[in-house]
Design an enzyme around this catalytic site. Sequence first.
Site, PDB file in Angstrom:
ATOM      1  N   ARG A 228       0.817  -1.219   0.000  1.00 59.37           N
ATOM      2  CA  ARG A 228       0.000   0.000   0.000  1.00 59.37           C
ATOM      3  C   ARG A 228       0.848   1.265   0.000  1.00 59.37           C
ATOM      4  NH1 ARG A 228      -5.008  -1.924   3.874  1.00 59.37           N
ATOM      5  NH2 ARG A 228      -6.159  -2.863   2.159  1.00 59.37           N
TER       6      ARG A 228
ATOM      7  N   LYS B 155     -20.264 -15.447   1.815  1.00 63.37           N
ATOM      8  CA  LYS B 155     -21.650 -15.110   2.105  1.00 63.37           C
ATOM      9  C   LYS B 155     -22.351 -14.394   0.976  1.00 63.37           C
ATOM     10  CE  LYS B 155     -21.371 -14.943   7.074  1.00 63.37           C
ATOM     11  NZ  LYS B 155     -21.511 -14.117   8.263  1.00 63.37           N
TER      12      LYS B 155
ATOM     13  N   GLY C 238     -10.381  -8.273  -0.923  1.00 68.83           N
ATOM     14  CA  GLY C 238      -9.114  -8.628  -0.309  1.00 68.83           C
ATOM     15  C   GLY C 238      -8.721 -10.071  -0.563  1.00 68.83           C
TER      16      GLY C 238
ATOM     17  N   GLY D  53     -14.561  -2.908   0.687  1.00 69.25           N
ATOM     18  CA  GLY D  53     -15.916  -2.351   0.765  1.00 69.25           C
ATOM     19  C   GLY D  53     -16.153  -1.262  -0.273  1.00 69.25           C
TER      20      GLY D  53
END
Length: 397
Positions: free
Chosen positions: A39, A201, A354, A377
């Site tokens: 990052r 999920k 991720g 997200g």
Amino acid sequence: MHKRTLDALGGAPLEGLRALVRVDFNVPLEGSEVTDDTRIRAVLPTLRWLRGHGARIILLSHLGRPKGKKDPAFTLRPVVAVLETHLGVPVTFLDDPRSEDALKTSRRLKRGEVAMVENTRFWPGEEANDAAFAKSLAALGDLYINDAFGSAHRAHASTEGVARHLRPAVAGFLMAKELEYLGGALATPARPFLAVIGGAKISGKIDVLEALLPRVDGILVGGAMACTFFLAMGLEVGTSLVEPDRVDLARALLTRGADKLVLPDGATIAQTLETGAPARDVKRDAIEPGWAMYDIDAVTQEHFAARIREAKTVVWNGPMGVFEKPPFDKGTIAVARAMADATQNGATTIVGGGDSAAAVVAAGVEDRVSHVSTGGGATLEFLEGKDLPGVTVLDDA
Ligand code: ADP
Ligand code: MG
């Protein structure tokens, strides 16, 4: 959503200005050691460009979830040394962005010099997007650059509030790349346009499925998510991970997306995830009680790979199986390789999430797909068609 980017500013007007740059230095730490500097490296083009044009740089980032309190476990200090190595200049650390001292230091910086503010989440005003806190951040700069796409879905002081006080407010190079690829896929996708959705999920991804359905030519569904669809189809799923409270939703999606949703033909099943536990491929209507689906079967791998290879735009989020545990990584690796093949055939291929990004690295194809999104997200919310506050607030192009 066209936003002004750093290079559109041109060089000359930056000379001597204090560039306040929101970055994502939410890096993994072991003690005070940065264990993965991906990052940090990702924003170097923006930082080098700014320094090259004579700007002075003040960096903002969060790290972890210190919940509005100073917590030494989440200090950004360990990042200083890594950044100094990459940039080849000393980096001044600002302990408190609200202090007179920080303001003075920002003003005393020379051209090309760099300062970094302590973890913005040490102050409750960050996550509350408090106006006074945002203002004190803004006082540290003369213009604002957001290069932290992964935080852009949150309206925090360092991602949103601060930009209300500074102009210009533009996208850094990393942010611009995210907007170009993700925005391009949604606005003007080359067809066939395929989505590949998996992961644990269905609940976290329903909005993505709903939003992509009208846009894409097909959605390939894998991961445990497929099992909730199987339940909705009346199939036996054994001990597979399912969300019984989402079965109605899955059924509704199956009806609405009948022509586009592609479920696995079969499953790789096992009784446990323990290493060496017997695993075998079965048709999807032959999952046995006491057994769980941990991957898509070989037939589905071939089928999905073929669909991906003939697509011209592919967006992939969520592994096809429990890829952390071989042999249940085969489906995910097959999809990753097919993405690389599609890219070679001229397709635009985008990986988000991720775990999916990690899978692409594990499969060794991270350099052979068009774009690996840095947002978790944020990427999902973008694909859902939601406005990202940290993007919306930037200057329009
Ligand atoms: P991403 O981070 O890319 O968005 P998710 O977090 O949604 O992906 O999902 C990743 C997780 O899903 C992985 O930990 C993986 O083990 C799990 N998973 C995938 N398929 C299955 C399955 N069939 N059963 C249980 N877990 C699964
Ligand atoms: Mg994940």
